[in-house]
Scaffold this motif. Structure first.
Motif, mmCIF file in Angstrom:
data_model
loop_
_atom_site.group_PDB
_atom_site.id
_atom_site.type_symbol
_atom_site.label_atom_id
_atom_site.label_comp_id
_atom_site.label_asym_id
_atom_site.label_seq_id
_atom_site.Cartn_x
_atom_site.Cartn_y
_atom_site.Cartn_z
ATOM 1 N N ALA A 45 39.901 -33.450 12.663
ATOM 2 C CA ALA A 45 39.371 -33.530 14.024
ATOM 3 C C ALA A 45 38.479 -34.757 14.198
ATOM 4 N N VAL A 46 37.606 -35.011 13.242
ATOM 5 C CA VAL A 46 36.715 -36.169 13.341
ATOM 6 C C VAL A 46 37.511 -37.476 13.277
ATOM 7 N N VAL A 47 38.524 -37.525 12.421
ATOM 8 C CA VAL A 47 39.374 -38.723 12.336
ATOM 9 C C VAL A 47 40.117 -38.944 13.654
ATOM 10 N N VAL A 48 40.708 -37.878 14.205
ATOM 11 C CA VAL A 48 41.429 -38.001 15.483
ATOM 12 C C VAL A 48 40.468 -38.448 16.583
ATOM 13 N N TRP A 49 39.303 -37.819 16.671
ATOM 14 C CA TRP A 49 38.326 -38.195 17.691
ATOM 15 C C TRP A 49 37.937 -39.662 17.559
ATOM 16 N N SER A 50 37.661 -40.085 16.328
ATOM 17 C CA SER A 50 37.248 -41.462 16.084
ATOM 18 C C SER A 50 38.335 -42.454 16.501
ATOM 19 N N LEU A 59 48.286 -41.526 20.964
ATOM 20 C CA LEU A 59 49.276 -41.229 19.932
ATOM 21 C C LEU A 59 48.624 -40.768 18.627
ATOM 22 N N TRP A 60 47.325 -41.057 18.477
ATOM 23 C CA TRP A 60 46.611 -40.599 17.287
ATOM 24 C C TRP A 60 46.546 -39.077 17.215
ATOM 25 N N HIS A 61 46.812 -38.400 18.324
ATOM 26 C CA HIS A 61 46.814 -36.934 18.316
ATOM 27 C C HIS A 61 47.895 -36.361 17.401
ATOM 28 N N TRP A 62 48.889 -37.162 17.054
ATOM 29 C CA TRP A 62 49.908 -36.706 16.106
ATOM 30 C C TRP A 62 49.295 -36.375 14.748
ATOM 31 N N TRP A 64 47.001 -34.440 14.147
ATOM 32 C CA TRP A 64 46.676 -33.025 14.047
ATOM 33 C C TRP A 64 47.632 -32.304 13.095
ATOM 34 N N PHE A 65 48.849 -32.807 13.001
ATOM 35 C CA PHE A 65 49.831 -32.151 12.122
ATOM 36 C C PHE A 65 49.526 -32.393 10.645
ATOM 37 N N ALA A 66 48.504 -33.193 10.354
ATOM 38 C CA ALA A 66 48.046 -33.328 8.962
ATOM 39 C C ALA A 66 47.349 -32.052 8.496
ATOM 40 N N ILE A 67 46.854 -31.247 9.431
ATOM 41 C CA ILE A 67 46.168 -30.010 9.043
ATOM 42 C C ILE A 67 47.110 -29.076 8.280
ATOM 43 N N PRO A 68 48.285 -28.723 8.839
ATOM 44 C CA PRO A 68 49.145 -27.831 8.050
ATOM 45 C C PRO A 68 49.694 -28.496 6.788
ATOM 46 N N VAL A 69 49.877 -29.817 6.820
ATOM 47 C CA VAL A 69 50.408 -30.505 5.641
ATOM 48 C C VAL A 69 49.389 -30.481 4.503
ATOM 49 N N PHE A 70 48.192 -31.012 4.754
ATOM 50 C CA PHE A 70 47.184 -31.075 3.699
ATOM 51 C C PHE A 70 46.573 -29.707 3.403
ATOM 52 N N GLY A 71 46.208 -28.981 4.454
ATOM 53 C CA GLY A 71 45.633 -27.652 4.253
ATOM 54 C C GLY A 71 46.611 -26.714 3.571
ATOM 55 N N MET A 110 53.151 -22.807 16.380
ATOM 56 C CA MET A 110 54.133 -22.814 17.469
ATOM 57 C C MET A 110 53.502 -23.300 18.772
ATOM 58 N N ILE A 111 52.286 -22.882 19.038
ATOM 59 C CA ILE A 111 51.586 -23.340 20.241
ATOM 60 C C ILE A 111 51.355 -24.842 20.169
ATOM 61 N N SER A 112 51.070 -25.350 18.979
ATOM 62 C CA SER A 112 50.875 -26.797 18.809
ATOM 63 C C SER A 112 52.158 -27.562 19.114
ATOM 64 N N ILE A 113 53.285 -27.023 18.692
ATOM 65 C CA ILE A 113 54.583 -27.652 18.992
ATOM 66 C C ILE A 113 54.816 -27.658 20.502
#
Length: 194
Positions: A45-50, A59-62, A64-71, A110-113
């Motif tokens: 979130a902080v990286v996307v905001w920055s 386009l940096w909002h993409w 957000w999909f790093a959360i399910p990948v890394f987490g 699914m909501i994110s998609i």
């Protein structure tokens, strides 16, 4: 093997023991799942905001999909480690908590998609659903800090609808600190005290 009919007291004692076992196992796990998902979400979130605020490029909002990948990767590594160290049986409460998080996690993904295709207040919805899953987990194991943090997520989620600019991302991150990171550290502390 013959099934024994339990008295009401024996049934309640058995349920209480399952909750204590799950709570103990969650404490033994030291809140690592809360910390994995909490820190991953806050960092992303902080990286996307920055990036969005400095570049103006949405386009940096993409990221957000790093959360399910890394987490998800960190969670799987931790889960495998826990399976190797587990000496106790998995209880009904363990399975129920796992299913709660699976359902809420899939729903949030699914909501994110769908948010890619339409405008929906995604930060609000994710905070709301993760707050519900956190509160349910706390209620099931009777651990007050997790109960309260889940309700904090639910209560503060509307701020992400009220605040319409990029600062809603910082609100989202701050609520995740309150909802996941702090309770994760509290579980660590409780486990160390035991």
């Amino acid at each position: 093997m013959e099934d024994k009919v339990l008295t009401e007291k024996e049934s309640l004692d058995l349920i209480s023991q399952m909750i204590r076992n799950t709570r103990s196992r969650l404490e033994d796990n030291s809140g690592i799942p809360f910390l994995i998902w909490g820190y991953t979400t806050v960092i992303v979130a902080v990286v996307v905001w920055s990036l969005v605020t400095t570049s103006g490029n949405y386009l940096w909002h993409w990221l957000w999909f790093a959360i399910p990948v890394f987490g998800g990767t960190l969670w799987l590594l931790n889960y495998k480690k826990q399976l190797n160290n587990r000496s106790r049986a998995i209880t009904f409460v363990d399975r129920a908590i796992s299913h709660v998080w699976m359902v809420f996690g899939i729903a949030s993904f699914m909501i994110s998609i769908i948010a890619l295709l339409t405008y929906i207040p995604i930060l609000f919805i994710v905070l709301l659903t993760m707050g519900m899953a956190t509160a349910i987990t706390g209620l099931m194991i009777r651990f007050k800090p997790i109960i309260f943090s889940g309700f904090i997520g639910i209560l503060f989620s509307p701020l992400c609808v009220i605040v319409r600019d990029a600062s809603s991302i910082l609100i989202f991150a701050a609520v995740f600190v309150l909802m996941m990171v702090i309770p994760g550290h509290m579980l660590n502390y409780t486990a160390k005290r035991r």
